[in-house]
Scaffold this motif. Sequence first.
Motif, PDB file in Angstrom:
ATOM      1  N   UNK A  76       0.830  -1.195   0.000  1.00 20.30           N
ATOM      2  CA  UNK A  76       0.000   0.000   0.000  1.00 20.30           C
ATOM      3  C   UNK A  76       0.874   1.258   0.000  1.00 20.30           C
ATOM      4  N   UNK A  77       2.029   1.173   0.678  1.00 17.89           N
ATOM      5  CA  UNK A  77       2.937   2.316   0.761  1.00 17.89           C
ATOM      6  C   UNK A  77       3.850   2.393  -0.469  1.00 17.89           C
ATOM      7  N   UNK A  78       3.615   1.497  -1.415  1.00 20.52           N
ATOM      8  CA  UNK A  78       4.420   1.505  -2.638  1.00 20.52           C
ATOM      9  C   UNK A  78       5.835   0.988  -2.423  1.00 20.52           C
ATOM     10  N   UNK A  79       6.024   0.196  -1.375  1.00 17.61           N
ATOM     11  CA  UNK A  79       7.361  -0.303  -1.066  1.00 17.61           C
ATOM     12  C   UNK A  79       7.514  -1.795  -1.397  1.00 17.61           C
ATOM     13  N   UNK A  80       6.424  -2.404  -1.866  1.00 23.25           N
ATOM     14  CA  UNK A  80       6.458  -3.838  -2.169  1.00 23.25           C
ATOM     15  C   UNK A  80       6.972  -4.094  -3.566  1.00 23.25           C
ATOM     16  N   UNK A  81       7.140  -5.347  -3.977  1.00 23.04           N
ATOM     17  CA  UNK A  81       6.929  -6.515  -3.121  1.00 23.04           C
ATOM     18  C   UNK A  81       8.137  -6.770  -2.220  1.00 23.04           C
ATOM     19  N   UNK A  82       7.873  -7.369  -1.064  1.00 29.75           N
ATOM     20  CA  UNK A  82       8.950  -7.707  -0.135  1.00 29.75           C
ATOM     21  C   UNK A  82       8.860  -9.187   0.231  1.00 29.75           C
ATOM     22  N   UNK A  83       9.930  -9.701   0.805  1.00 27.94           N
ATOM     23  CA  UNK A  83       9.917 -11.078   1.289  1.00 27.94           C
ATOM     24  C   UNK A  83       9.902 -11.014   2.816  1.00 27.94           C
ATOM     25  N   UNK A  84       8.901 -11.646   3.435  1.00 27.21           N
ATOM     26  CA  UNK A  84       8.848 -11.685   4.899  1.00 27.21           C
ATOM     27  C   UNK A  84       9.358 -13.047   5.355  1.00 27.21           C
ATOM     28  N   UNK A  85      10.391 -13.019   6.172  1.00 29.85           N
ATOM     29  CA  UNK A  85      10.990 -14.268   6.645  1.00 29.85           C
ATOM     30  C   UNK A  85      10.855 -14.398   8.153  1.00 29.85           C
ATOM     31  N   UNK A  86      10.663 -15.630   8.630  1.00 25.82           N
ATOM     32  CA  UNK A  86      10.605 -15.875  10.069  1.00 25.82           C
ATOM     33  C   UNK A  86      11.969 -16.357  10.544  1.00 25.82           C
ATOM     34  N   UNK A  87      12.499 -15.710  11.565  1.00 24.32           N
ATOM     35  CA  UNK A  87      13.773 -16.161  12.138  1.00 24.32           C
ATOM     36  C   UNK A  87      13.532 -16.581  13.593  1.00 24.32           C
ATOM     37  N   UNK A  88      14.302 -17.557  14.051  1.00 25.26           N
ATOM     38  CA  UNK A  88      14.103 -18.071  15.413  1.00 25.26           C
ATOM     39  C   UNK A  88      15.190 -17.604  16.383  1.00 25.26           C
ATOM     40  N   UNK A  89      16.351 -17.237  15.828  1.00 20.67           N
ATOM     41  CA  UNK A  89      17.455 -16.821  16.708  1.00 20.67           C
ATOM     42  C   UNK A  89      17.722 -15.332  16.534  1.00 20.67           C
ATOM     43  N   UNK A  90      17.950 -14.574  17.590  1.00 24.90           N
ATOM     44  CA  UNK A  90      17.832 -15.024  18.982  1.00 24.90           C
ATOM     45  C   UNK A  90      16.370 -15.199  19.376  1.00 24.90           C
ATOM     46  N   UNK A  91      16.126 -16.154  20.271  1.00 29.48           N
ATOM     47  CA  UNK A  91      14.752 -16.461  20.673  1.00 29.48           C
ATOM     48  C   UNK A  91      14.124 -15.245  21.349  1.00 29.48           C
ATOM     49  N   UNK A  92      12.893 -14.961  20.945  1.00 32.63           N
ATOM     50  CA  UNK A  92      12.169 -13.819  21.490  1.00 32.63           C
ATOM     51  C   UNK A  92      11.998 -13.954  23.002  1.00 32.63           C
ATOM     52  N   UNK A  93      12.166 -12.852  23.711  1.00 33.82           N
ATOM     53  CA  UNK A  93      11.830 -12.843  25.132  1.00 33.82           C
ATOM     54  C   UNK A  93      11.055 -11.563  25.390  1.00 33.82           C
ATOM     55  N   UNK A  94      10.374 -11.518  26.544  1.00 31.74           N
ATOM     56  CA  UNK A  94       9.573 -10.332  26.850  1.00 31.74           C
ATOM     57  C   UNK A  94      10.476  -9.110  27.034  1.00 31.74           C
ATOM     58  N   UNK A  95      11.786  -9.333  27.181  1.00 31.75           N
ATOM     59  CA  UNK A  95      12.720  -8.207  27.284  1.00 31.75           C
ATOM     60  C   UNK A  95      12.817  -7.429  25.963  1.00 31.75           C
ATOM     61  N   UNK A  96      12.378  -8.063  24.850  1.00 28.76           N
ATOM     62  CA  UNK A  96      12.398  -7.375  23.551  1.00 28.76           C
ATOM     63  C   UNK A  96      11.321  -6.293  23.492  1.00 28.76           C
ATOM     64  N   UNK A  97      10.358  -6.377  24.400  1.00 27.33           N
ATOM     65  CA  UNK A  97       9.256  -5.427  24.360  1.00 27.33           C
ATOM     66  C   UNK A  97       9.745  -4.041  24.786  1.00 27.33           C
ATOM     67  N   UNK A  98       9.347  -3.019  24.027  1.00 24.77           N
ATOM     68  CA  UNK A  98       9.828  -1.665  24.329  1.00 24.77           C
ATOM     69  C   UNK A  98       9.110  -1.091  25.557  1.00 24.77           C
ATOM     70  N   UNK A  99       9.712  -0.074  26.161  1.00 26.82           N
ATOM     71  CA  UNK A  99       9.090   0.593  27.308  1.00 26.82           C
ATOM     72  C   UNK A  99       7.737   1.178  26.902  1.00 26.82           C
ATOM     73  N   UNK A 100       7.725   1.716  25.684  1.00 27.21           N
ATOM     74  CA  UNK A 100       6.495   2.278  25.146  1.00 27.21           C
ATOM     75  C   UNK A 100       5.431   1.183  25.050  1.00 27.21           C
ATOM     76  N   UNK A 101       5.862   0.016  24.596  1.00 27.34           N
ATOM     77  CA  UNK A 101       4.959  -1.128  24.468  1.00 27.34           C
ATOM     78  C   UNK A 101       4.381  -1.528  25.821  1.00 27.34           C
ATOM     79  N   UNK A 102       5.235  -1.531  26.837  1.00 25.13           N
ATOM     80  CA  UNK A 102       4.790  -1.905  28.179  1.00 25.13           C
ATOM     81  C   UNK A 102       3.737  -0.913  28.694  1.00 25.13           C
ATOM     82  N   UNK A 103       3.978   0.374  28.418  1.00 26.07           N
ATOM     83  CA  UNK A 103       3.015   1.396  28.849  1.00 26.07           C
ATOM     84  C   UNK A 103       1.667   1.218  28.145  1.00 26.07           C
TER      85      UNK A 103
END
Lengths: 168, 258
Positions: A76-103
């Motif tokens: 929609x933003x005219x930036x496509x097409x893109x490839x979306x890839x799933x990565x597992x490392x490093x494993x997600x933890x709740x520490x990745x959540x931003x302070x803004x996100x927590x608020x």
Amino acid sequence: MTGAALADPAALRDEVWRVAGAVTDPEIPVLSIADLGVLRDVRVADGRVEVLITPTYSGCPAMTMIALEIELALDKAGLGPVVVKTVLAPAWTTDFMSEDGRRKLKAYGIAPPAKTAGRRALFGVEVVDCPQCGSSDTAEIAPFGSTSCKSLWQCKACREPFDYFKCH
Amino acid sequence: MATTSITVRETPLVRYLLRRADDALILGHRLSEWCGHAPTMEEEMALANMGLDLLGQARSLYTYAAEVEGEGRTEDDFAYLRGERAYGNLLLVEQPNVDFARTMARQLFYSAFIDPYWRALMASPDATLSAIAAKAEKESAYHVRHCAEWLIRLGDGTAESHARAQAAVDGLWAFTGELFEADASEAGLIADGIVPDPDSLRAAWTATVSAVLAEATLKLPQAGWMQKGGRDGRHSEHLGPLLTELQYLQRTFPGATW
């Protein structure tokens, strides 16, 4: 954004990050995937754009939806097409959540993840503050909630039940 | 072209990945059978959540197996298009739910093993294996806690729940020996330091299980004869019907998509 600016890989990367990062979690719509730390990286090489995302839980059913939303938003933003890839490392933890996100999470009525939880202890006890009244006099009702990432709690002070984003 | 069965080009790593993925898929499927039948609403969500975690772990392992095999297959091909003899899951995980006590005892025996196993696998020099393990161990730690709490409540509960919990522990005990087995194919990966030796987790497993059973006032069964065969595709009579249900759609309408 002009074509000339987009030809600059650094500018393109920033713009893709901004647009992709604004995609929200379908199950917690107040949080963007940038807030959550699900968006890990944007790579631009030879005009090809790759967006890297990581799941919160192995079986998180929202990942397919999030990947689709990213493709749509960038298209929609005219930036496509893109490839979306799933990565597992490093494993997600709740520490990745931003302070803004927590608020935002707390304002939405979901208790944000504790910074230090006794997850390792077989019967560890967590202290979770009520997102409504702030009391720490709360109790877990069920360890598994409406989504993989949440458990169900109740505040003994204001009696309100609430979701807790599990420390992970 | 759509097909109804595949023959995997096996290497020790592919075989290893499929076995571990099969454990997670089959146990996750068993948990999903509780949907609509759980004793309470909260437990309904807990069982489905744990099943979902296991399904997610299976997907990561199958996807990596497809990449290593290099035949252009997907996770679905491994799940839907292999017969019973090609499945290498533990006999423990295919055992039927029977009742809630049996389901929780099965979960404790598996989770108490796989939780420290994933943590050991995080040290693998194989970056993908290490990443899958790092993700899974957070989930398995939660599963251990949940089924341990339940087993304690059941064992230290009423006469009825105690009797059922003890019957569950006794009935599943002969399937726990297989957790610690590694055949020649896996021994090579262990020797190369790619994966941990399952037998090295025996002490950790025994410590967790003993502590939970003691708290639950349940008797730890004596070491005895152990049933194995699942890793080589020799299954109990329970896997066939499970796969029949799990694979029905793809077997009947090959290549069907939503």
